[in-house]
Design an enzyme around this catalytic site. Structure first.
Site, PDB file in Angstrom:
ATOM      1  N   ARG A  72       6.616 -26.195  47.377  1.00 53.56           N
ATOM      2  CA  ARG A  72       7.347 -26.542  46.145  1.00 53.56           C
ATOM      3  C   ARG A  72       6.669 -25.982  44.898  1.00 53.56           C
ATOM      4  O   ARG A  72       7.328 -25.530  43.981  1.00 53.56           O
ATOM      5  CB  ARG A  72       7.412 -28.053  46.009  1.00 53.56           C
ATOM      6  CG  ARG A  72       8.363 -28.640  46.989  1.00 53.56           C
ATOM      7  CD  ARG A  72       8.825 -30.020  46.624  1.00 53.56           C
ATOM      8  NE  ARG A  72       9.682 -30.464  47.711  1.00 53.56           N
ATOM      9  CZ  ARG A  72       9.230 -31.085  48.786  1.00 53.56           C
ATOM     10  NH1 ARG A  72       7.972 -31.371  48.922  1.00 53.56           N
ATOM     11  NH2 ARG A  72      10.070 -31.421  49.752  1.00 53.56           N
ATOM     12  N   HIS A 212      -1.827 -29.750  69.425  1.00 57.03           N
ATOM     13  CA  HIS A 212      -3.094 -29.045  69.287  1.00 57.03           C
ATOM     14  C   HIS A 212      -4.086 -29.384  70.411  1.00 57.03           C
ATOM     15  O   HIS A 212      -5.002 -28.624  70.670  1.00 57.03           O
ATOM     16  CB  HIS A 212      -3.718 -29.260  67.898  1.00 57.03           C
ATOM     17  CG  HIS A 212      -4.385 -30.588  67.715  1.00 57.03           C
ATOM     18  ND1 HIS A 212      -3.697 -31.723  67.413  1.00 57.03           N
ATOM     19  CD2 HIS A 212      -5.689 -30.959  67.788  1.00 57.03           C
ATOM     20  CE1 HIS A 212      -4.546 -32.737  67.304  1.00 57.03           C
ATOM     21  NE2 HIS A 212      -5.764 -32.299  67.530  1.00 57.03           N
ATOM     22  N   HIS A 274      -0.357 -35.949  72.998  1.00 52.95           N
ATOM     23  CA  HIS A 274      -1.677 -35.533  73.464  1.00 52.95           C
ATOM     24  C   HIS A 274      -2.034 -36.125  74.838  1.00 52.95           C
ATOM     25  O   HIS A 274      -2.430 -35.407  75.752  1.00 52.95           O
ATOM     26  CB  HIS A 274      -2.759 -35.949  72.469  1.00 52.95           C
ATOM     27  CG  HIS A 274      -2.542 -35.429  71.071  1.00 52.95           C
ATOM     28  ND1 HIS A 274      -1.872 -34.257  70.806  1.00 52.95           N
ATOM     29  CD2 HIS A 274      -2.914 -35.908  69.860  1.00 52.95           C
ATOM     30  CE1 HIS A 274      -1.846 -34.061  69.489  1.00 52.95           C
ATOM     31  NE2 HIS A 274      -2.465 -35.050  68.895  1.00 52.95           N
ATOM     32  N   LYS A 364      -7.343 -46.105  66.676  1.00 56.65           N
ATOM     33  CA  LYS A 364      -8.090 -45.741  65.466  1.00 56.65           C
ATOM     34  C   LYS A 364      -9.057 -46.858  65.123  1.00 56.65           C
ATOM     35  O   LYS A 364      -8.868 -47.991  65.550  1.00 56.65           O
ATOM     36  CB  LYS A 364      -7.130 -45.511  64.305  1.00 56.65           C
ATOM     37  CG  LYS A 364      -6.209 -44.318  64.543  1.00 56.65           C
ATOM     38  CD  LYS A 364      -5.846 -43.646  63.262  1.00 56.65           C
ATOM     39  CE  LYS A 364      -4.999 -42.416  63.492  1.00 56.65           C
ATOM     40  NZ  LYS A 364      -5.777 -41.183  63.597  1.00 56.65           N
TER      41      LYS A 364
END
Ligand code: BG6
Length: 517
Positions: A72, A212, A274, A364
């Protein structure tokens, strides 16, 4: 029994000898323009540009490679490069010096504007024409580092302005490829709709769905370990394996991504992609070849054999947790039920895996940052030296594939403790990549970007396995989103005690998370 294991890996006890000289090196990719939508975003600064910078330093990029940021903000290419410089310096694997940055900056170009605005694409066309004139031969990789809701807007405009075209499969690498980030959809229905939508603009052979984890060396090594050695495969089945744990534990929290995380949660963020991908590599059958489709066929096949979760499984074999301070994070609802931890048991209905439980756990703000696969082998059928071992219980062997950190492989087994009695102790044989091969490990994004530039889709997710992974977690998502009941766990702990109870009911326990390892 003496326990001489320590989960902190000692320096490698194995020396890596790289066989066959010179090391096989893959061909450089063709010259290409890499267009990053969302170029000023977090992923671009932390992962994509540092990865491209490192590929340049390694001499792995095609020449020329043009990096075209789209965002942007209205920057000149020079201003965009200056904005990105500190990020590349901070997150690059290799050091930046003045000369290397100047070379990288000279590859950078930029177009600013709203993604729905035709003017951006008219401008982009000019920049892509200029890249072609420099020698990129019309090769284009579009990296959509934007939320999935923006994909249709960008693809529609790219098509309208003839910047993408549908490839007709003829065995050649498509000149135009599109990389899309995870999470790919929010559930099975939206993932299917997204696939349909993207499929309207480009062929499946042009879609690179990134996860990833698949670019991590250690994840790729799962297949080499299994199929490059004859000693493991005979043991890799229900006759010898008792149960398998796959853990992705993080010490960090949501790192300011409250709004994103409230929409996502750990099951969509880590398990759907994952961990199920890692599980498919650990459990798949031998592929016909190491080619993209043969590997992806087997991964997809094993995911089809994973037993669907029933409501009873969600109640008894799945646990959700939330770290105590999560609701204090910006962008998080005060009564949020979004899980930041989940543990789930999957069973695989195949000849190879019938009856072997696979315990997946991710979270986490846990005690330790570790991603690993623990393959627990069965106990010996008869303990011959019970008396002498003086009441000790022989622990079965465990093969650990350590994805990160301290990347490597270790095998825990029992051995006789030297002395006149038959005392047994656990020992740990460890290989770490750092010690064994003394070569730096490339970042996952380096490998994945390079593969896409080469047109190799092996490490990217195919539509069928993405769909199947959504199907597998759907029952847990549905139940958990309809009924409150997330278990709060302390920051820095091993997760909610209910996760231990879930394992305990089956006679197992999680491998301990050790702070500061
Ligand atoms: C990302 C998730 O896909 O993976 C993040 O969105 C998570 O929430 C990250 O922190 C973990 O990746 P890694 O490579 O550090 O294990």
């Amino acid at each position: 029994m003496t326990d001489v294991t320590s989960r902190k890996p000692p320096s490698s006890t194995i020396t890596g000898e790289i066989l066959g000289t010179p090391l096989a090196k893959k061909k450089k990719p063709e010259p290409v323009a890499v267009v990053i939508f969302g170029a000023t975003g977090d992923l671009s600064g932390r992962k994509l540009l540092p990865a491209l910078f490192n590929l340049m330093l390694d001499g792995s990029l095609g020449e020329p490679t043009v990096i075209l940021g789209v965002s942007r903000q209205s920057y000149t290419p020079q201003q965009f490069a200056e904005q990105m410089k500190p990020k590349v310096a901070e997150f690059s694997r290799q050091k930046m010096d003045g000369g290397s940055w100047d070379k990288f900056a000279s590859m950078i170009d930029y177009c600013g504007g709203e993604f729905g605005d035709d003017a951006v694409y008219l401008e982009l066309k000019k920049h892509l024409d200029a890249a072609k004139a420099k020698g990129t031969k019309g090769n284009r990789v579009f990296y959509l580092s934007v939320p999935p809701s923006v994909f249709p807007i960008i693809l529609e405009k790219l098509e309208k302005h003839k910047l993408i075209e549908k490839h007709v499969q003829d065995g050649t690498v498509p000149a135009c490829r599109v990389i899309v980030e995870k999470p790919f959809g929010r559930d099975l229905k939206s993932a299917r709709a997204l696939n349909e939508m993207i499929g309207g603009y480009v062929d499946e052979s042009q879609i690179y769905r990134i996860d990833h984890y698949l670019g991590k060396e250690t994840v790729q090594n799962i297949l080499v370990l299994r199929f490059g050695n004859s000693i493991f495969e005979p043991l890799w089945n229900r006759n010898h394996v008792d149960h398998v744990e796959i853990t992705a534990a993080e010490t960090i929290g949501i790192e300011g991504r409250g709004t994103f995380y409230e929409q996502t949660g750990v099951v969509r963020d880590i398990i759907q992609n994952h961990l199920l991908q890692v599980m498919s590599l650990v459990t798949m059958e031998v592929p016909a070849s190491f080619g993209a489709d043969d590997i992806r066929d087997e991964k997809s096949q094993v995911l089809r054999s994973v037993r669907n979760l029933t409501l009873n499984d969600v109640a008894n074999h799945c646990v959700r947790g939330q770290y105590r301070t999560y609701r204090d994070e910006d962008g998080v609802a005060k009564d949020s039920q979004v899980p930041t931890f989940a543990a789930m048991r999957f069973m695989i209905d195949s000849w190879r895996w019938q009856g072997v439980p696979f315990f997946l756990r991710a979270g986490k703000k846990l005690a330790e940052r570790v991603t690993e696969v623990n393959i627990h082998f069965k106990s010996v059928p008869l303990v011959l030296f019970k008396e002498e071992a003086a009441g000790s219980v022989l622990q079965p062997a465990v093969l650990t594939l350590r994805i990160q950190p301290h990347e490597g492989i270790s095998l825990r087994f029992v051995a006789k403790v030297p002395g006149e009695h038959i005392n047994v102790g656990n020992v740990l044989m460890t290989m770490t990549y750092a010690d064994a091969f003394k070569r730096p490990i490339a970042e996952a994004y380096e490998r994945l970007l390079l593969d896409c530039m080469r047109g190799d889709a092996t490490l990217f997710n195919r539509r069928d396995s993405v769909d199947r992974a959504w199907e597998l977690i759907q029952p847990a998502l549905q139940v958990w989103e309809a009924t409150p009941g997330v278990h709060i766990y302390e920051d820095g702990s091993a997760g909610p005690p209910t996760a231990d109870e879930m394992m305990g009911r089956e006679g197992y326990s999680w491998t301990e998370l050790i702070p500061g390892r």
